[in-house]
Scaffold this motif. Structure first.
Motif, PDB file in Angstrom:
ATOM      1  N   GLU A  11       0.859  -1.105   0.087  1.00 25.97           N
ATOM      2  CA  GLU A  11       0.000  -0.027   0.045  1.00 25.97           C
ATOM      3  C   GLU A  11       1.092   1.199  -0.107  1.00 25.97           C
ATOM      4  OE1 GLU A  11      -2.808   2.619  -0.242  1.00 25.97           O
ATOM      5  OE2 GLU A  11      -3.233   0.541  -0.679  1.00 25.97           O
ATOM      6  N   LEU A  12       1.872   1.377   0.667  1.00 24.86           N
ATOM      7  CA  LEU A  12       2.753   2.437   0.714  1.00 24.86           C
ATOM      8  C   LEU A  12       3.447   2.605  -0.713  1.00 24.86           C
ATOM      9  CD1 LEU A  12       4.468   4.668   2.265  1.00 24.86           C
ATOM     10  CD2 LEU A  12       6.252   2.655   2.870  1.00 24.86           C
ATOM     11  N   VAL A  13       3.551   1.491  -1.222  1.00 27.23           N
ATOM     12  CA  VAL A  13       4.417   1.886  -2.496  1.00 27.23           C
ATOM     13  C   VAL A  13       3.350   2.148  -3.549  1.00 27.23           C
ATOM     14  CG1 VAL A  13       5.126   0.430  -4.516  1.00 27.23           C
ATOM     15  CG2 VAL A  13       6.158  -0.209  -2.383  1.00 27.23           C
ATOM     16  N   ARG A  14       2.161   1.741  -3.583  1.00 26.99           N
ATOM     17  CA  ARG A  14       1.130   2.357  -4.247  1.00 26.99           C
ATOM     18  C   ARG A  14       0.768   3.736  -4.003  1.00 26.99           C
ATOM     19  NH1 ARG A  14      -2.261  -1.998  -3.118  1.00 26.99           N
ATOM     20  NH2 ARG A  14      -1.472  -3.409  -4.874  1.00 26.99           N
ATOM     21  N   ALA A  15       0.914   4.118  -2.901  1.00 25.46           N
ATOM     22  CA  ALA A  15       0.551   5.581  -2.427  1.00 25.46           C
ATOM     23  C   ALA A  15       1.488   6.426  -2.945  1.00 25.46           C
ATOM     24  CB  ALA A  15       0.432   5.590  -0.845  1.00 25.46           C
ATOM     25  N   LYS A  16       2.865   5.906  -3.138  1.00 27.77           N
ATOM     26  CA  LYS A  16       4.058   6.686  -3.429  1.00 27.77           C
ATOM     27  C   LYS A  16       3.713   7.082  -5.196  1.00 27.77           C
ATOM     28  CE  LYS A  16       6.484   7.678   0.187  1.00 27.77           C
ATOM     29  NZ  LYS A  16       6.683   8.858   0.753  1.00 27.77           N
ATOM     30  N   VAL A  17       3.464   5.958  -5.817  1.00 31.75           N
ATOM     31  CA  VAL A  17       3.097   6.023  -7.166  1.00 31.75           C
ATOM     32  C   VAL A  17       1.838   6.829  -7.333  1.00 31.75           C
ATOM     33  CG1 VAL A  17       2.591   4.690  -9.407  1.00 31.75           C
ATOM     34  CG2 VAL A  17       4.196   3.860  -7.566  1.00 31.75           C
ATOM     35  N   ASP A  18       0.875   6.740  -6.670  1.00 35.56           N
ATOM     36  CA  ASP A  18      -0.588   7.597  -6.773  1.00 35.56           C
ATOM     37  C   ASP A  18      -0.130   8.928  -6.639  1.00 35.56           C
ATOM     38  OD1 ASP A  18      -1.760   5.121  -7.455  1.00 35.56           O
ATOM     39  OD2 ASP A  18      -2.810   4.953  -5.666  1.00 35.56           O
ATOM     40  N   SER A  19       0.837   9.169  -5.568  1.00 37.86           N
ATOM     41  CA  SER A  19       1.050  10.663  -5.288  1.00 37.86           C
ATOM     42  C   SER A  19       1.776  11.558  -6.423  1.00 37.86           C
ATOM     43  CB  SER A  19       1.937  10.751  -4.075  1.00 37.86           C
ATOM     44  OG  SER A  19       3.357  10.358  -4.458  1.00 37.86           O
ATOM     45  N   GLY A  20       2.121  10.710  -7.583  1.00 40.52           N
ATOM     46  CA  GLY A  20       2.883  11.269  -8.509  1.00 40.52           C
ATOM     47  C   GLY A  20       4.148  11.615  -8.377  1.00 40.52           C
ATOM     48  N   MET A  21       4.784  11.172  -7.095  1.00 35.10           N
ATOM     49  CA  MET A  21       6.315  11.492  -6.856  1.00 35.10           C
ATOM     50  C   MET A  21       7.085  10.475  -7.731  1.00 35.10           C
ATOM     51  SD  MET A  21       6.043  12.111  -2.717  1.00 35.10           S
ATOM     52  CE  MET A  21       7.940  12.005  -2.550  1.00 35.10           C
ATOM     53  N   TYR A  22       6.607   9.282  -7.983  1.00 35.92           N
ATOM     54  CA  TYR A  22       7.327   8.009  -8.525  1.00 35.92           C
ATOM     55  C   TYR A  22       6.379   7.646  -9.704  1.00 35.92           C
ATOM     56  CZ  TYR A  22      10.224   8.217  -4.239  1.00 35.92           C
ATOM     57  OH  TYR A  22      10.781   8.721  -3.406  1.00 35.92           O
ATOM     58  N   SER A  23       6.980   7.341 -10.944  1.00 38.87           N
ATOM     59  CA  SER A  23       6.196   6.931 -12.019  1.00 38.87           C
ATOM     60  C   SER A  23       5.967   5.270 -11.859  1.00 38.87           C
ATOM     61  CB  SER A  23       7.000   7.209 -13.230  1.00 38.87           C
ATOM     62  OG  SER A  23       8.421   6.680 -13.243  1.00 38.87           O
ATOM     63  N   SER A  24       6.486   4.625 -11.285  1.00 39.08           N
ATOM     64  CA  SER A  24       6.331   3.287 -10.977  1.00 39.08           C
ATOM     65  C   SER A  24       6.764   2.404  -9.752  1.00 39.08           C
ATOM     66  CB  SER A  24       7.150   2.386 -12.144  1.00 39.08           C
ATOM     67  OG  SER A  24       8.450   2.299 -12.059  1.00 39.08           O
TER      68      SER A  24
END
Length: 86
Positions: A11-24
């Motif tokens: 969930e943390l990884v998914r949230a980071k990607v969803d935030s736009g900070m990371y692309s994948s």
């Protein structure tokens, strides 16, 4: 390489990607590994410095007794001087 994550980490990884900070998710994991490596290097450097300081201890000479009240009085005087100048 496949990596299994706990639901919380996933969930943390998914949230980071969803935030736009990371692309994948891969980008998040790469960044996490870079940070972990940096922390490991910093921890190693601090440990080396501590070992160096410990080795220098016996070479610093004999210890001297100290008076806690004298140390406190000196600190209070220094603090009073700093407060007076502000």
């Amino acid at each position: 390489m496949n990596v299994n994550l706990t639901p919380q980490l996933e969930e943390l990884v998914r949230a980071k990607v969803d935030s736009g900070m990371y692309s994948s998710a891969s980008e998040v994991v790469r960044e996490a590994l870079r940070l972990m490596d940096e922390q490991d290097r910093l921890r190693h450097a601090k440990l080396q410095e501590l070992r160096h300081d410990i080795r220098q201890g016996p070479d610093s000479g004999a210890s001297e007794p100290w008076d806690a009240e004298a140390v406190k009085a000196k600190a209070r005087a220094r603090r009073a001087t700093k407060v007076a100048t502000f």
